[in-house]
Scaffold this motif. Structure first.
Motif, PDB file in Angstrom:
ATOM      1  N   UNK A 230      50.668  51.895 -37.285  1.00 14.35           N
ATOM      2  CA  UNK A 230      50.845  50.506 -37.695  1.00 14.35           C
ATOM      3  C   UNK A 230      52.307  50.222 -38.049  1.00 14.35           C
ATOM      4  N   UNK A 231      52.920  51.149 -38.765  1.00 14.11           N
ATOM      5  CA  UNK A 231      54.324  50.963 -39.127  1.00 14.11           C
ATOM      6  C   UNK A 231      55.195  50.902 -37.879  1.00 14.11           C
ATOM      7  N   UNK A 232      54.897  51.765 -36.916  1.00 11.88           N
ATOM      8  CA  UNK A 232      55.679  51.770 -35.680  1.00 11.88           C
ATOM      9  C   UNK A 232      55.468  50.482 -34.900  1.00 11.88           C
ATOM     10  N   UNK A 233      54.232  49.986 -34.880  1.00 11.68           N
ATOM     11  CA  UNK A 233      53.948  48.748 -34.154  1.00 11.68           C
ATOM     12  C   UNK A 233      54.655  47.564 -34.791  1.00 11.68           C
ATOM     13  N   UNK A 234      54.653  47.502 -36.140  1.00 16.10           N
ATOM     14  CA  UNK A 234      55.357  46.414 -36.829  1.00 16.10           C
ATOM     15  C   UNK A 234      56.863  46.481 -36.570  1.00 16.10           C
ATOM     16  N   UNK A 235      57.400  47.698 -36.625  1.00 18.52           N
ATOM     17  CA  UNK A 235      58.838  47.860 -36.386  1.00 18.52           C
ATOM     18  C   UNK A 235      59.195  47.472 -34.958  1.00 18.52           C
ATOM     19  N   UNK A 236      58.373  47.890 -34.022  1.00 22.12           N
ATOM     20  CA  UNK A 236      58.617  47.552 -32.622  1.00 22.12           C
ATOM     21  C   UNK A 236      58.537  46.046 -32.409  1.00 22.12           C
TER      22      UNK A 236
END
Length: 282
Positions: A230-236
């Protein structure tokens, strides 16, 4: 030709010394799931199509696969079995959404069509790995969200992420107002660049408020993995939005940085409404 011989002919690289016993166990599980003898030849060929080696097969997966294959073959008894084991749980899965009875009926019907209609039906693509409950949950939630979103599309403000009260920072409020349209386009473009899993994770967590623990169960991974994804998706999403904004706007780097700081600061609070505004989510 024995069942093991059929499998070895199709997947010689995945041969297993206990293959005969494993196939017997999978067939017995399939019989139990269907409540009658399964098509053993079809089951073995479907098992051979899986990427998992025999040692990773599960009885639950074999039962799901047998039901899926029978449904794909147009077996009405199997369809009723699928409904009684899986579709019947859809209203409970969506209870927290407080949908009307008519909407729930529509969701169930659409899930049935999505999974059982096609050549081959989508259910066959996912069965065999013990994932049907998770697939049905995801499909039902996405379908319900689509129905709800369509019903109230006119009341959503896709630029909520840029709604900062002017009295807190007049300069940022001005930037938010000035670049609202560009942000909307940039965000939609960024969402389109996410892969389906990333979009689904964001959508389920923010739109449907599915907990991290529940997401971990649905995707059969550790909770920490979901947190990282989730953190990676938000950052992306933020990075792709920034890149799209940069391509659309001719403003000073410090102004763009200010807008992106604002976006990131309110991403958790507003990503649900933003995602609801994007029509092309899978």
């Amino acid at each position: 030709m024995s069942l093991a011989a059929i499998y070895r002919a199709l997947r010689p690289e995945l041969d297993d010394p206990d293959l005969d016993a494993r196939l017997d166990a999978m067939c017995a599980a399939a019989d139990a799931a269907l409540e009658r003898p399964c098509d053993r030849d079809a089951l073995v060929r479907a098992l051979a199509a899986l990427s998992e080696p025999p040692a990773r097969w599960t009885e639950a997966g074999a039962g799901e696969l047998a039901i899926a294959l029978a449904c794909a073959a147009g077996d009405e008894r199997a369809v009723r079995r699928f409904e009684s084991l899986y579709l019947v749980n859809v209203p409970q899965m969506l209870a927290h959404m407080k949908l009307s009875e008519s909407t729930l009926d529509e969701v169930v019907q659409r899930v049935r069509e999505k999974l059982l209609v096609g050549a081959p039906p989508r259910i066959v693509e996912y069965a065999g790995l013990g994932r049907l409950p998770g697939l049905i949950k995801v499909t039902a939630v996405r379908t319900a969200l689509t129905l709800v979103r369509d019903a109230r599309r006119d009341v959503h403000d896709e630029t909520a992420v840029l709604e900062l009260p002017a009295e807190h920072d007049p300069e940022l409020a001005f930037l938010a107002h000035a670049y609202r349209g560009a942000f909307r386009e940039a965000f939609a473009s960024a969402v389109a660049e996410l892969d389906p899993r990333e979009r689904n994770l964001l959508r389920l967590h923010f739109l449907d408020r599915v907990t991290l623990d529940r997401l971990a169960t649905m995707y059969a991974v550790h909770r920490a993995t979901i947190v990282r994804q989730l953190a990676a998706a938000r950052a992306k999403l933020a990075e792709r939005t920034e890149a799209a904004l940069r391509a659309r706007l001719h403003i000073r780097p410090d102004e763009l940085a200010s807008v992106m700081d604002l976006i990131r600061s309110r991403m958790d609070a507003s990503v649900d409404r933003l995602l609801e505004s994007v029509d092309h989510l899978d």
